[in-house]
Design an enzyme around this catalytic site. Structure first.
Site, short mmCIF file in Angstrom:
data_model
loop_
_atom_site.label_atom_id
_atom_site.label_comp_id
_atom_site.label_asym_id
_atom_site.label_seq_id
_atom_site.Cartn_x
_atom_site.Cartn_y
_atom_site.Cartn_z
N LYS A 1 26.08 56.73 2.08
CA LYS A 1 25.65 55.98 0.88
C LYS A 1 24.14 55.96 0.80
O LYS A 1 23.45 55.85 1.82
CB LYS A 1 26.18 54.53 0.94
N TYR B 1 23.38 52.13 7.77
CA TYR B 1 24.10 51.77 9.00
C TYR B 1 23.41 52.40 10.23
O TYR B 1 23.76 52.07 11.36
CB TYR B 1 25.55 52.23 8.97
N ASP C 1 33.66 56.11 6.86
CA ASP C 1 32.77 55.48 5.89
C ASP C 1 31.48 55.04 6.57
O ASP C 1 31.46 54.07 7.32
CB ASP C 1 33.46 54.26 5.26
N HIS D 1 24.84 52.89 -2.95
CA HIS D 1 25.36 51.78 -2.15
C HIS D 1 25.45 50.46 -2.93
O HIS D 1 26.46 49.75 -2.86
CB HIS D 1 24.47 51.61 -0.92
N1 LIG Z 1 29.82 49.27 0.47
C1 LIG Z 1 29.46 48.12 1.01
O1 LIG Z 1 28.59 47.40 0.49
C2 LIG Z 1 30.09 47.68 2.27
C3 LIG Z 1 30.86 48.57 2.98
N2 LIG Z 1 31.50 48.18 4.15
C4 LIG Z 1 32.36 49.19 4.81
O2 LIG Z 1 33.65 48.60 5.01
C5 LIG Z 1 33.98 48.67 6.39
C6 LIG Z 1 34.90 47.53 6.79
O3 LIG Z 1 34.29 46.28 6.53
P1 LIG Z 1 33.86 45.25 7.66
O4 LIG Z 1 32.82 44.38 7.07
O5 LIG Z 1 33.56 46.00 8.89
O6 LIG Z 1 35.12 44.31 7.82
P2 LIG Z 1 36.69 44.47 8.12
O7 LIG Z 1 37.39 43.65 7.10
O8 LIG Z 1 37.07 45.88 8.32
O9 LIG Z 1 36.82 43.67 9.49
C7 LIG Z 1 36.26 44.13 10.68
C8 LIG Z 1 36.48 43.05 11.73
O10 LIG Z 1 37.89 42.87 11.92
C9 LIG Z 1 38.23 43.04 13.29
N3 LIG Z 1 39.56 43.69 13.29
C10 LIG Z 1 39.84 44.96 13.02
N4 LIG Z 1 41.17 45.18 13.07
C11 LIG Z 1 41.74 43.99 13.40
C12 LIG Z 1 43.07 43.58 13.62
N5 LIG Z 1 44.10 44.43 13.49
N6 LIG Z 1 43.30 42.28 13.95
C13 LIG Z 1 42.26 41.41 14.08
N7 LIG Z 1 40.97 41.75 13.88
C14 LIG Z 1 40.72 43.03 13.54
C15 LIG Z 1 37.13 43.90 13.86
O11 LIG Z 1 36.93 43.64 15.22
P3 LIG Z 1 36.79 44.79 16.34
O12 LIG Z 1 35.97 45.91 15.77
O13 LIG Z 1 36.15 44.08 17.47
O14 LIG Z 1 38.20 45.22 16.62
C16 LIG Z 1 35.91 43.40 13.08
O15 LIG Z 1 35.43 42.19 13.63
C17 LIG Z 1 32.63 48.68 7.09
O16 LIG Z 1 32.73 49.08 8.44
C18 LIG Z 1 31.87 49.60 6.19
O17 LIG Z 1 32.23 50.95 6.46
C19 LIG Z 1 31.37 46.89 4.61
C20 LIG Z 1 30.59 45.98 3.95
C21 LIG Z 1 29.89 46.29 2.73
O1 LIG Z 2 27.64 46.91 5.21
C1 LIG Z 2 27.30 47.27 4.08
O2 LIG Z 2 27.67 48.34 3.56
C2 LIG Z 2 26.41 46.41 3.27
O3 LIG Z 2 26.13 46.73 2.17
C3 LIG Z 2 25.86 45.12 3.84
O4 LIG Z 2 25.20 44.38 2.83
C4 LIG Z 2 26.90 44.24 4.39
O5 LIG Z 2 27.66 43.82 3.30
C5 LIG Z 2 26.27 43.11 5.12
O6 LIG Z 2 26.54 42.02 4.83
C6 LIG Z 2 25.32 43.39 6.22
O7 LIG Z 2 24.88 42.17 6.75
#
Ligand SMILES: NC(=O)C1=CN([C@@H]2O[C@H](COP(=O)(O)OP(=O)(O)OC[C@H]3O[C@@H](n4cnc5c(N)ncnc54)[C@H](OP(=O)(O)O)[C@@H]3O)[C@@H](O)[C@H]2O)C=CC1
Ligand SMILES: O=C(O)C(=O)[C@@H](O)[C@H](O)C(=O)CO
Length: 282
Positions: free
Chosen positions: A79, A54, A49, A112
């Protein structure tokens, strides 16, 4: 190559398939990002994703080329950014997105954010509809859309998205929206499925259920997503957590476990101040 249990697929409303769990790539950039993503694929993840915003579509494309898995077995998502919603800009941005990755198609492409203040999301959606017809996008969807936005794009273009990727975790379980998706044939994807490793992973209810199953709290939360029928996209930089997060197909939560976790939901459960009804991201 180290392998874990293969990830099963869902079939989307356009007949394409989507793995039941994917790999989030936000903040995985450059050479380190490529290493992390290649490792995830070696472990068994098949859905990546990404997003134009990004700034890692290049790293994603390099991952695909370095991957030990054939291109046709991967599902690569990107996105469309809010600043590219106008029809011609959206078409150009998707071409740019493909050039950045060095790919000839994306498997899934999402609008997005709806950015309702600018009110150009129908044009953005029409562009994705047309690019899908041209074969550059295999499947199309949206992200952070509310039912009113979904109804409008379907009414004005005649095409229902295959996916809506939304914030979803135990503190923000989105029951009404998930029900709406199910009634309309839209697959839910969960962003920040682990609540960005915040308080939810230390919640006493989740800890109790995790202890009962001999699993980590992250595994219990991800299993909850799977049993809701939502596709979680956990991001993890290192191999140990990547493996932990996809080792969730060999245990089951009871109805009581599911209800207790969903019961953690709260109206102010969003991680950040990003209500799609008013939030604008460009
Ligand atoms: N469409 C949108 O608007 C958005 C899309 N996204 C998507 O969703 C994905 C995931 O969301 P994200 O915000 O990254 O958050 P997540 O909920 O996936 O959490 C990520 C965090 O959790 C930690 N982590 C991962 N696995 C574990 C575990 N087993 N135990 C403890 N900690 C853990 C990671 O640390 P570390 O990496 O150091 O292991 C990182 O700090 C994004 O990467 C993106 O692709 C996110 C936000 C908005
Ligand atoms: O990470 C994504 O896909 C986003 O849309 C961002 O807005 C994310 O949610 C964010 O908070 C970045 O600071």
């Amino acid at each position: 190559m180290t392998t874990t249990t293969p990830i099963p697929d869902h079939t989307l409303n356009d007949g394409t398939t989507l793995p039941a769990i994917g790999f989030g790539t936000y903040a995985l950039n450059g050479a380190g990002g490529v290493d992390a993503m290649v490792n995830a694929i070696e472990l068994g993840y098949r859905l990546l994703d990404s997003a134009f915003n990004y700034e890692n579509e290049g790293a994603v494309g390099e991952t695909v080329r370095r991957s030990p898995v054939p291109r046709e077995d991967l599902r690569v998502t990107s996105k469309l950014a809010g600043r590219h919603h106008a029809y011609d800009k959206a078409v150009a941005a998707v071409h740019e997105s493909l050039y950045r990755a060095g790919l000839d198609h994306y498997d899934l492409y999402l609008v997005h954010w709806p950015n309702p203040g600018r009110d150009l999301y129908v044009e953005a959606w029409q562009a994705l509809v047309d690019l899908k017809r041209q074969g550059l996008l295999r499947s199309i969807g949206v992200s952070n859309f509310l039912p009113a936005h979904l109804e409008r794009i379907a009414a004005e273009t005649g095409v229902v998205p295959s996916v809506n990727q939304v914030e979803l975790h135990p503190y923000f379980p989105q029951a009404d929206l998930r029900e709406w998706h199910e009634a309309n044939g839209i697959r839910t994807e969960s962003w920040s499925p682990l609540g960005r490793a915040g308080a939810v992973l230390r919640d006493p209810v989740v800890e109790r259920i995790a202890a009962g199953h001999g699993r980590s709290t992250a595994q219990v939360v991800l299993r909850w997503h799977l049993q809701l029928g939502a596709v979680p996209l956990p991001k993890a930089a290192g191999a140990a957590r990547q493996r932990e997060n996809m080792s969730v197909f060999d245990f089951e939560l009871s109805d009581a476990d599911m209800a207790a976790i969903t019961g953690l939901g709260r109206p102010d459960g969003r991680i950040a101040d990003q209500d799609p009804a008013v939030y604008e991201e460009f």
